[in-house]
Scaffold this active site. Structure first.
Site, mmCIF file in Angstrom:
data_model
loop_
_atom_site.group_PDB
_atom_site.id
_atom_site.type_symbol
_atom_site.label_atom_id
_atom_site.label_comp_id
_atom_site.label_asym_id
_atom_site.label_seq_id
_atom_site.Cartn_x
_atom_site.Cartn_y
_atom_site.Cartn_z
ATOM 1 N N TYR A 145 37.943 39.687 43.612
ATOM 2 C CA TYR A 145 38.114 40.810 44.541
ATOM 3 C C TYR A 145 39.440 41.533 44.284
ATOM 4 O O TYR A 145 39.464 42.755 44.128
ATOM 5 C CB TYR A 145 38.037 40.297 45.983
ATOM 6 N N LYS A 149 40.063 45.437 42.989
ATOM 7 C CA LYS A 149 40.736 46.442 43.821
ATOM 8 C C LYS A 149 41.979 47.002 43.119
ATOM 9 O O LYS A 149 42.311 48.180 43.271
ATOM 10 C CB LYS A 149 41.085 45.854 45.188
#
Length: 184
Positions: A145, A149
């Site tokens: 994740y 990002k």
């Protein structure tokens, strides 16, 4: 009427964006892999909802064309589609989960930005807001994740440099932990 497409519009930050943008007079097109949720969010915002897998480049291109034909030219895109991986040690994270997160978060943001952003650039105006995350700038056990990002932050800067001169603003927002389905 100004039209905005919101990916990940069925829930969480995406759904909140749909509501706020509708309250500001935007015609909202909620997009989400959860078709029923997208339709519900679009209806709630006084707009429309349509199913979309942002990781599928062909589906994204087809949807961008469909929205422009059926609803009108998209003036803004909010890229909120994203999934969170389990916070585990890197050796405990299955590579399939890593790939799935990167496919949706990073690739999905890129292919969606291309499909809508190129149309905006051809018209000489538009805005894209990409949802990054504070975890892109911190050390946390989100081994797929957080890098996805961080890539969105870099991608946003590159797209802004390319398309800014053509009238398309591209920005990223990096929220912290937000009361949304993964954290409730």
């Amino acid at each position: 009427m100004r039209i905005v497409a919101v990916t990940g519009g069925a829930s969480g930050i995406g759904r909140a964006c749909c509501r706020v943008l509708a309250s500001k007079g935007w015609k909202v097109v909620a997009l989400d892999i959860d078709e029923a949720g997208a339709v519900d969010a679009g209806r709630e915002a006084g707009g429309v909802g349509m199913p979309l897998d942002v990781g599928d480049e062909r589906a994204v291109e087809v949807m961008a064309g469909r929205i422009e034909r059926e609803v009108g030219p998209v003036h803004a895109l909010v890229n909120c589609a994203g999934i969170l991986a389990s916070p585990v040690a890197p050796e405990a994270l299955p590579i399939e989960e890593w790939d799935r997160v990167v496919r949706v978060n990073q690739r999905g943001t890129y292919v969606t930005s291309l499909a809508f952003g190129l149309r905006m650039a051809a018209r000489g105006e538009g805005a894209i807001v990409n949802m990054a995350s504070i975890v892109a700038l911190r050390s946390m056990p989100f081994h797929s994740y957080a890098p996805s990002k961080a890539a969105i932050v870099s991608m946003t800067m590159n797209l802004a440099a390319e398309w800014g001169p053509r009238g398309v603003r591209v920005n990223a927002v990096s929220p912290g932990f937000t009361r949304s389905p993964p954290f409730q």
